[in-house]
Design a protein around this motif. Structure first.
Motif, mmCIF file in Angstrom:
data_model
loop_
_atom_site.group_PDB
_atom_site.id
_atom_site.type_symbol
_atom_site.label_atom_id
_atom_site.label_comp_id
_atom_site.label_asym_id
_atom_site.label_seq_id
_atom_site.Cartn_x
_atom_site.Cartn_y
_atom_site.Cartn_z
ATOM 1 N N ALA A 131 39.524 -0.004 -14.409
ATOM 2 C CA ALA A 131 38.381 -0.300 -13.541
ATOM 3 C C ALA A 131 38.855 -0.476 -12.092
ATOM 4 O O ALA A 131 39.969 -0.955 -11.844
ATOM 5 N N PRO A 132 38.025 -0.090 -11.118
ATOM 6 C CA PRO A 132 38.399 -0.264 -9.716
ATOM 7 C C PRO A 132 38.784 -1.713 -9.420
ATOM 8 O O PRO A 132 38.140 -2.653 -9.886
ATOM 9 N N GLY A 133 39.849 -1.861 -8.675
ATOM 10 C CA GLY A 133 40.319 -3.192 -8.298
ATOM 11 C C GLY A 133 41.411 -3.745 -9.180
ATOM 12 O O GLY A 133 42.103 -4.698 -8.790
ATOM 13 N N PHE A 134 41.609 -3.163 -10.364
ATOM 14 C CA PHE A 134 42.614 -3.676 -11.301
ATOM 15 C C PHE A 134 44.019 -3.510 -10.735
ATOM 16 O O PHE A 134 44.798 -4.477 -10.644
ATOM 17 N N LEU A 135 44.371 -2.304 -10.329
ATOM 18 C CA LEU A 135 45.724 -2.054 -9.813
ATOM 19 C C LEU A 135 45.998 -2.809 -8.509
ATOM 20 O O LEU A 135 47.065 -3.433 -8.364
ATOM 21 N N PRO A 136 45.079 -2.791 -7.536
ATOM 22 C CA PRO A 136 45.349 -3.557 -6.306
ATOM 23 C C PRO A 136 45.565 -5.044 -6.566
ATOM 24 O O PRO A 136 46.417 -5.672 -5.929
ATOM 25 N N ALA A 137 44.805 -5.615 -7.503
ATOM 26 C CA ALA A 137 44.956 -7.037 -7.794
ATOM 27 C C ALA A 137 46.318 -7.331 -8.408
ATOM 28 O O ALA A 137 46.973 -8.328 -8.056
ATOM 29 N N LEU A 138 46.765 -6.482 -9.300
ATOM 30 C CA LEU A 138 48.092 -6.676 -9.893
ATOM 31 C C LEU A 138 49.190 -6.517 -8.854
ATOM 32 O O LEU A 138 50.163 -7.288 -8.836
ATOM 33 N N ALA A 139 49.043 -5.514 -7.988
ATOM 34 C CA ALA A 139 50.051 -5.296 -6.947
ATOM 35 C C ALA A 139 50.133 -6.496 -6.011
ATOM 36 O O ALA A 139 51.223 -6.923 -5.606
ATOM 37 N N ALA A 140 48.973 -7.069 -5.665
ATOM 38 C CA ALA A 140 48.949 -8.238 -4.779
ATOM 39 C C ALA A 140 49.614 -9.438 -5.451
ATOM 40 O O ALA A 140 50.373 -10.187 -4.812
ATOM 41 N N TRP A 141 49.348 -9.624 -6.754
ATOM 42 C CA TRP A 141 49.980 -10.742 -7.460
ATOM 43 C C TRP A 141 51.495 -10.554 -7.510
ATOM 44 O O TRP A 141 52.253 -11.521 -7.337
ATOM 45 N N CYS A 142 51.944 -9.336 -7.740
ATOM 46 C CA CYS A 142 53.386 -9.072 -7.759
ATOM 47 C C CYS A 142 54.029 -9.415 -6.425
ATOM 48 O O CYS A 142 55.100 -10.052 -6.380
#
Length: 472
Positions: free
Chosen positions: A231-242
């Motif tokens: 879903a949109p936003g999933f990858l950016p959120a994980l990248a930001a947490w990393c």
């Protein structure tokens, strides 16, 4: 060689003979999707040894993105073979390796200082990305996701989710690999990307701890797991947490890279900039090559001599890669991938309206899939996927299946394929669905039953056998 053409049944006699030789010479663990042997390929067509011309919707599992005999690749490889085939870059280096590294540093997402190391296969590159992340962070743990596929080496089997055919009987596997829930819109109640990422992060923090985590490794669109587009936003959120947690974010773009999804790399779709990006498959027009590219400070964490391999960055594969990248850029193959997406999704959407067993049409570019389910439910139907694929195979269309449940048809045509071939292939697919529809299956069962009854009926006398039709 620009259309589907069957001159024998499939498999033909020469392929059958070769399959007998294969059975007596090759280990049983090496299976094949189709029982036909290739003799020539190019332009979206594979010609078998019996002269049959099959439409290629597999690209050697996303490898021959620029075509199976791309002229630029053929010329570059021929020139390099005439110069030399191998010296080992770690012994006497050559400029082809350096040129590929420079190109990847330039083309991969982000404008930060980068470095690249070359290897042979996707699995080998994924494993080296983990090594690099561990060297940089001085941590051990690695997180991967449900439905992930990362390779067949021991470490990457631990990272791969699916048991059969990949992991079964091959353990024990490498430790310190943990699995988190991903984003699977069709099967997780359309949980939005931010919520799916929060769910994953919560599990990671509670069960592993960010302070113990070296890398989070993820496919931007999962491949073997079912072409699952998060879903949109999933990858950016994980990248930001990393970034906030000091965890190396690794994008496994082995299958999605090099214009396969329309963008040169799939993570560009949401402007995600990975710390490390792993590439292979479409990188070299059919020759074995892979790479890890990433932030210079991370890539340089491995000690000198810690990365490499005898064949890594072979000069012939490097020449092919430079030609393949030139072809993608000069021939506008990213735009062509988007055109292919439009055509395939339009055909699949029309079929899905007529046939409720088709669900979850998804993917981007020339990486499209559809789930097959039992009508009126979301229950996976792997048997239907197998039957549809087999029908297509018998009628000269190479189609692959995938998915954790084995119920996904995936479409990976070369970006050089024509619209005419695609439309012909999906006409065959429509016929396959019609042939496997419940009504058609019942009619086929009735016909088989009638044939069986006829076979057991009393034989006609010679006179009856030769009687005119009107007297029977």
């Amino acid at each position: 060689m620009n259309k589907r053409r069957l001159v024998t049944e499939l498999p033909g006699p020469r392929s059958r003979a070769l399959m007998e030789r294969k059975t007596s010479a090759v280990a049983d663990g090496v299976g094949t999707t189709m029982p036909v042997f290739a003799a020539k390929a190019g332009g979206g067509i594979v010609v078998d040894v019996d002269g049959n011309q099959l439409i290629d919707l597999g690209s050697g599992i996303a490898v021959t993105t620029v075509g199976a005999s791309n002229p630029r690749v053929v010329r570059a490889v021929t020139e390099q073979v005439e110069a030399f085939t191998h010296t080992c870059f770690m012994v006497t280096p050559y400029d082809g390796y350096v040129r590929v590294a420079e190109k990847l540093n330039q083309l991969t997402p982000g404008d930060h200082d980068k470095r690249t190391a070359l290897f042979n296969s996707g699995a080998e590159a994924v494993e080296n990305a983990v090594k690099i992340a561990r060297a940089y962070t001085r941590r051990d743990a690695v997180v991967v996701f449900d439905h992930a596929y990362h390779g067949r080496t021991n470490l990457t089997l631990a990272m791969t989710a699916k048991n059969k055919p990949y992991k079964h009987t091959f353990g024990p596997f490498a430790p310190e690999v943990y699995r988190a829930p991903g984003s699977y819109p069709y099967r997780d109640g359309n949980l939005d990307g931010a919520a799916a990422a929060a769910r994953a992060v919560d599990q990671i923090e509670k069960q592993i701890g960010a302070e113990n985590l070296a890398a989070l490794v993820i496919e931007p669109i999962q491949g073997e797991g079912g072409f699952i587009e998060p879903a949109p936003g999933f990858l950016p959120a994980l990248a930001a947490w990393c970034r906030a947690s000091g965890v190396v974010f690794v994008a496994d773009e082995v299958q999605t890279g090099f214009a396969r999804t329309g963008d040169l790399f799939a993570c560009e779709h949401e402007n995600v900039v990975p710390d490390l990006i792993v590439t292979a498959k479409g990188i070299a027009g059919g020759l074995p090559l892979s790479a890890v590219t990433g932030r210079a400070e991370i890539m340089n964490a491995a000690h000198e001599g810690g990365l490499g391999g005898t064949y890594g960055g072979n000069p012939i594969a490097c020449a092919a890669a430079l030609a393949a990248i030139e072809t993608i850029e000069e021939d506008g193959l990213g735009a062509r991938a988007t055109e292919i997406e439009t055509l395939i999704k339009e055909r699949l959407s029309r079929l899905a309206v007529q046939d409720l067993r088709l669900a979850g049409v998804r993917g981007r570019g020339a990486m499209i899939a559809v789930e097959l389910v039992r009508e009126g439910s979301t229950e996976p139907d792997p048997r239907l996927a197998r039957d549809v694929a087999r029908y297509a195979h018998r009628h000269g269309v190479i189609v692959l299946t995938c998915g954790t449940y084995g119920n996904v048809l995936r479409f990976l045509p070369p970006l050089t394929i024509t619209d005419e071939l695609l439309n012909d292939a999906f006409d065959v697919l429509a016929d396959a669905l019609n042939a496997t529809a419940p009504k058609a299956a019942a009619q086929q069962a009735d016909a088989l039953k009638a044939t069986a009854l006829e076979a057991t009926a009393p034989k006609a006398t010679a006179l009856e056998a030769t009687a005119p039709e009107a007297t029977r």
